[in-house]
Motif scaffolding. Structure first.
Motif, PDB file in Angstrom:
ATOM      1  N   PRO A  43       0.600  -1.040   0.165  1.00  0.00           N
ATOM      2  CA  PRO A  43      -0.276  -0.034  -0.279  1.00  0.00           C
ATOM      3  C   PRO A  43       0.892   0.901   0.022  1.00  0.00           C
ATOM      4  CG  PRO A  43      -0.710  -1.769   1.739  1.00  0.00           C
ATOM      5  CD  PRO A  43       0.642  -2.361   1.115  1.00  0.00           C
ATOM      6  N   ALA A  44       0.652   2.680  -0.798  1.00  0.00           N
ATOM      7  CA  ALA A  44       1.135   3.584  -0.795  1.00  0.00           C
ATOM      8  C   ALA A  44       1.086   3.595   0.619  1.00  0.00           C
ATOM      9  CB  ALA A  44       0.675   4.116  -2.374  1.00  0.00           C
ATOM     10  N   PRO A  45       2.172   5.123   0.876  1.00  0.00           N
ATOM     11  CA  PRO A  45       2.224   5.403   2.238  1.00  0.00           C
ATOM     12  C   PRO A  45       1.129   6.419   2.598  1.00  0.00           C
ATOM     13  CG  PRO A  45       3.907   5.567   1.379  1.00  0.00           C
ATOM     14  CD  PRO A  45       3.549   5.876   0.459  1.00  0.00           C
ATOM     15  N   GLY A  46       0.737   6.024   3.781  1.00  0.00           N
ATOM     16  CA  GLY A  46      -0.072   7.235   4.251  1.00  0.00           C
ATOM     17  C   GLY A  46       0.034   8.555   5.158  1.00  0.00           C
ATOM     18  N   PRO A  47      -0.805   9.225   5.074  1.00  0.00           N
ATOM     19  CA  PRO A  47      -0.415  10.643   5.502  1.00  0.00           C
ATOM     20  C   PRO A  47       0.588  10.571   7.133  1.00  0.00           C
ATOM     21  CG  PRO A  47      -2.624  10.258   5.126  1.00  0.00           C
ATOM     22  CD  PRO A  47      -2.462   9.353   5.125  1.00  0.00           C
ATOM     23  N   ALA A  48      -0.137   9.493   8.664  1.00  0.00           N
ATOM     24  CA  ALA A  48       1.047   9.058   9.259  1.00  0.00           C
ATOM     25  C   ALA A  48       2.380   8.454   8.498  1.00  0.00           C
ATOM     26  CB  ALA A  48       0.752   7.505   9.797  1.00  0.00           C
ATOM     27  N   GLN A  49       2.456   8.412   6.731  1.00  0.00           N
ATOM     28  CA  GLN A  49       4.101   7.808   7.007  1.00  0.00           C
ATOM     29  C   GLN A  49       4.928   9.118   5.841  1.00  0.00           C
ATOM     30  OE1 GLN A  49       2.100   4.637   5.028  1.00  0.00           O
ATOM     31  NE2 GLN A  49       4.136   2.849   5.933  1.00  0.00           N
ATOM     32  N   TRP A  50       4.409   9.783   5.311  1.00  0.00           N
ATOM     33  CA  TRP A  50       4.814  11.206   4.619  1.00  0.00           C
ATOM     34  C   TRP A  50       6.055  12.206   5.354  1.00  0.00           C
ATOM     35  CZ3 TRP A  50      -0.749  13.648   3.204  1.00  0.00           C
ATOM     36  CH2 TRP A  50      -1.856  12.844   3.003  1.00  0.00           C
ATOM     37  N   ALA A  96      -9.273   5.294  -0.440  1.00  0.00           N
ATOM     38  CA  ALA A  96     -10.307   5.075   0.715  1.00  0.00           C
ATOM     39  C   ALA A  96     -10.045   4.974   1.896  1.00  0.00           C
ATOM     40  CB  ALA A  96     -10.067   3.649   0.329  1.00  0.00           C
ATOM     41  N   ARG A  97      -8.765   4.873   2.193  1.00  0.00           N
ATOM     42  CA  ARG A  97      -8.190   5.508   3.469  1.00  0.00           C
ATOM     43  C   ARG A  97      -7.951   7.204   4.006  1.00  0.00           C
ATOM     44  NH1 ARG A  97      -2.218   3.379   2.941  1.00  0.00           N
ATOM     45  NH2 ARG A  97      -2.892   3.794   0.086  1.00  0.00           N
ATOM     46  N   GLY A  98      -8.567   8.243   3.006  1.00  0.00           N
ATOM     47  CA  GLY A  98      -8.780   9.623   3.310  1.00  0.00           C
ATOM     48  C   GLY A  98      -8.491   9.964   2.936  1.00  0.00           C
ATOM     49  N   PHE A  99      -6.940   9.887   2.406  1.00  0.00           N
ATOM     50  CA  PHE A  99      -6.210  11.264   1.150  1.00  0.00           C
ATOM     51  C   PHE A  99      -6.288  11.196  -0.341  1.00  0.00           C
ATOM     52  CE2 PHE A  99      -3.601   7.356   2.075  1.00  0.00           C
ATOM     53  CZ  PHE A  99      -2.844   7.182   0.782  1.00  0.00           C
ATOM     54  N   ILE A 161       0.603  20.985  -8.364  1.00  0.00           N
ATOM     55  CA  ILE A 161      -0.927  20.697  -9.110  1.00  0.00           C
ATOM     56  C   ILE A 161      -1.774  20.486  -8.215  1.00  0.00           C
ATOM     57  CG2 ILE A 161      -1.457  18.539 -10.461  1.00  0.00           C
ATOM     58  CD1 ILE A 161       0.749  18.073 -12.230  1.00  0.00           C
ATOM     59  N   SER A 162      -1.377  20.095  -7.255  1.00  0.00           N
ATOM     60  CA  SER A 162      -2.271  19.899  -6.126  1.00  0.00           C
ATOM     61  C   SER A 162      -2.678  21.258  -5.396  1.00  0.00           C
ATOM     62  CB  SER A 162      -1.981  19.760  -4.719  1.00  0.00           C
ATOM     63  OG  SER A 162      -1.100  18.151  -5.078  1.00  0.00           O
ATOM     64  N   ALA A 163      -2.426  22.332  -5.776  1.00  0.00           N
ATOM     65  CA  ALA A 163      -2.948  23.629  -5.165  1.00  0.00           C
ATOM     66  C   ALA A 163      -3.878  24.201  -5.958  1.00  0.00           C
ATOM     67  CB  ALA A 163      -1.701  24.547  -5.246  1.00  0.00           C
ATOM     68  N   ARG A 164      -3.740  24.201  -7.617  1.00  0.00           N
ATOM     69  CA  ARG A 164      -4.515  24.098  -8.779  1.00  0.00           C
ATOM     70  C   ARG A 164      -5.142  23.378  -8.667  1.00  0.00           C
ATOM     71  NH1 ARG A 164      -5.143  28.271 -11.697  1.00  0.00           N
ATOM     72  NH2 ARG A 164      -5.996  28.370 -14.333  1.00  0.00           N
ATOM     73  N   ARG A 165      -5.273  21.971  -8.394  1.00  0.00           N
ATOM     74  CA  ARG A 165      -6.751  21.243  -8.520  1.00  0.00           C
ATOM     75  C   ARG A 165      -7.640  21.399  -7.304  1.00  0.00           C
ATOM     76  NH1 ARG A 165      -5.830  22.328 -12.852  1.00  0.00           N
ATOM     77  NH2 ARG A 165      -5.217  21.214 -14.903  1.00  0.00           N
ATOM     78  N   GLU A 166      -6.883  22.851  -5.887  1.00  0.00           N
ATOM     79  CA  GLU A 166      -7.996  22.380  -4.741  1.00  0.00           C
ATOM     80  C   GLU A 166      -7.733  20.566  -4.283  1.00  0.00           C
ATOM     81  OE1 GLU A 166     -10.821  24.756  -5.689  1.00  0.00           O
ATOM     82  OE2 GLU A 166      -9.592  26.567  -5.369  1.00  0.00           O
ATOM     83  N   LEU A 167      -6.880  20.225  -4.418  1.00  0.00           N
ATOM     84  CA  LEU A 167      -6.926  18.950  -3.936  1.00  0.00           C
ATOM     85  C   LEU A 167      -6.769  18.658  -2.240  1.00  0.00           C
ATOM     86  CD1 LEU A 167      -4.722  16.831  -5.950  1.00  0.00           C
ATOM     87  CD2 LEU A 167      -7.122  16.748  -6.051  1.00  0.00           C
ATOM     88  N   SER A 168      -8.023  18.092  -1.420  1.00  0.00           N
ATOM     89  CA  SER A 168      -7.528  18.312  -0.183  1.00  0.00           C
ATOM     90  C   SER A 168      -6.384  17.365   0.556  1.00  0.00           C
ATOM     91  CB  SER A 168      -8.984  18.342   0.565  1.00  0.00           C
ATOM     92  OG  SER A 168     -10.000  17.266  -0.296  1.00  0.00           O
ATOM     93  N   ASN A 169      -5.856  17.215   1.544  1.00  0.00           N
ATOM     94  CA  ASN A 169      -5.295  16.059   2.217  1.00  0.00           C
ATOM     95  C   ASN A 169      -4.785  15.328   0.691  1.00  0.00           C
ATOM     96  OD1 ASN A 169      -3.929  14.505   4.353  1.00  0.00           O
ATOM     97  ND2 ASN A 169      -5.767  13.352   4.322  1.00  0.00           N
ATOM     98  N   ALA A 170      -3.219  15.555   0.261  1.00  0.00           N
ATOM     99  CA  ALA A 170      -2.721  15.441  -0.902  1.00  0.00           C
ATOM    100  C   ALA A 170      -1.699  14.521  -0.566  1.00  0.00           C
ATOM    101  CB  ALA A 170      -3.125  16.495  -1.965  1.00  0.00           C
ATOM    102  N   ALA A 171      -1.024  13.605  -1.101  1.00  0.00           N
ATOM    103  CA  ALA A 171       0.334  12.744  -0.734  1.00  0.00           C
ATOM    104  C   ALA A 171       1.471  13.264  -1.329  1.00  0.00           C
ATOM    105  CB  ALA A 171       0.086  11.421  -1.144  1.00  0.00           C
ATOM    106  N   PRO A 172       2.028  13.496  -0.581  1.00  0.00           N
ATOM    107  CA  PRO A 172       3.464  14.603  -1.554  1.00  0.00           C
ATOM    108  C   PRO A 172       4.471  14.187  -2.726  1.00  0.00           C
ATOM    109  CG  PRO A 172       4.119  13.288   0.312  1.00  0.00           C
ATOM    110  CD  PRO A 172       3.385  12.941   0.801  1.00  0.00           C
ATOM    111  N   TYR A 173       3.772  12.539  -2.855  1.00  0.00           N
ATOM    112  CA  TYR A 173       4.252  11.805  -4.135  1.00  0.00           C
ATOM    113  C   TYR A 173       3.038  11.672  -4.872  1.00  0.00           C
ATOM    114  CZ  TYR A 173       1.817   8.010  -1.197  1.00  0.00           C
ATOM    115  OH  TYR A 173       0.500   7.233  -1.023  1.00  0.00           O
TER     116      TYR A 173
END
Length: 230
Positions: A43-50, A96-99, A161-173
């Motif tokens: 699984p791709a890293p979640g917020p706790a691992q970013w 599905a994990r909320g990010f 890109i995340s800022a431009r598309r107004e993405l919430s809680n976006a992963a840094p990768y």
């Protein structure tokens, strides 16, 4: 002349030794990346691992994400690939994990930039994507900056890109999707280029050769000096 020859000899040996160290580092890096690419997906890293995600530890790690694509927020990044020139299709996926994570779904030609011309590939509902974790490419390409306000992108700058598309809680990768075919054939995934130039052995041999030539040249110089004096 003796001092000059000694300085050159030691300098060439040091440069050769440095290239040997670089060769060992590059060989280990290639083996490490190869192991990551062919490992089972995790699984791709979640917020706790970013905070711990780094280029050295995570670049090209095989990961999976599961969620729903936000197709109305696609971003097109200029690309030159083995399939020609065109665009990467960067699509946010609400995990599905909320990010949210940006997924590079693959390459499209300029003629297929319009989503209506590749409607079959606009996946809806829950999807699972397997691919390679990639580190953000901030600011733009070589001598060509991104222009977020004009929506012109030369690199996959996750934060911009995340800022431009107004993405919430976006992963840094972002995640490069693998070669699993998309309906209709577009976007074309699995085009990640993994290439590490490794010429350090040639460089090392060159420097060691120069050290040897220094010794030979100095020996010839001494022989000529003895001949002249005799």
């Amino acid at each position: 002349m003796s001092v000059a020859a000694l300085v050159l000899f030691v300098g060439f040996l040091a440069l050769g030794g440095w290239q040997v160290q670089r060769l060992m580092w590059k060989t280990a890096l290639i083996a490490q990346v190869d192991a990551r690419v062919h490992a089972a997906a995790v699984p791709a890293p979640g917020p706790a691992q970013w905070a711990t995600v780094t280029r050295s530890n995570d670049q090209y790690r095989r990961v999976s994400v599961h969620g729903v694509f936000q197709n109305d927020r696609e971003t097109f990044v200029q690309a030159v690939t083995d399939a020609g020139a065109g665009f990467w299709v960067m699509t946010p996926l609400a995990d599905a994990r909320g990010f949210t994570v940006l997924v590079n779904r693959g390459f499209v030609t300029p003629e297929r930039r319009d989503p209506a011309l590749r409607a079959d590939g606009q996946l809806t509902g829950e999807q699972t994507v397997v691919g390679l974790l990639r580190i953000s490419e901030p600011k733009g390409g070589f001598l060509r900056a991104n222009e977020p306000q004009a929506d012109r992108w030369r690199s996959r700058d996750v934060a911009a890109i995340s800022a431009r598309r107004e993405l919430s809680n976006a992963a840094p990768y972002f995640v490069d999707a693998d070669a699993t075919p998309n309906p209709g054939g577009w976007p074309l995934g699995g085009l990640t280029v993994i290439r590490f130039p490794n010429s350090h052995l040639i460089y090392a041999l060159t420097w060691f050769g120069m050290a040897l030539l220094t010794v030979v040249g100095f020996g010839l110089f001494l022989r000529e000096e003895r001949r002249r004096r005799s």
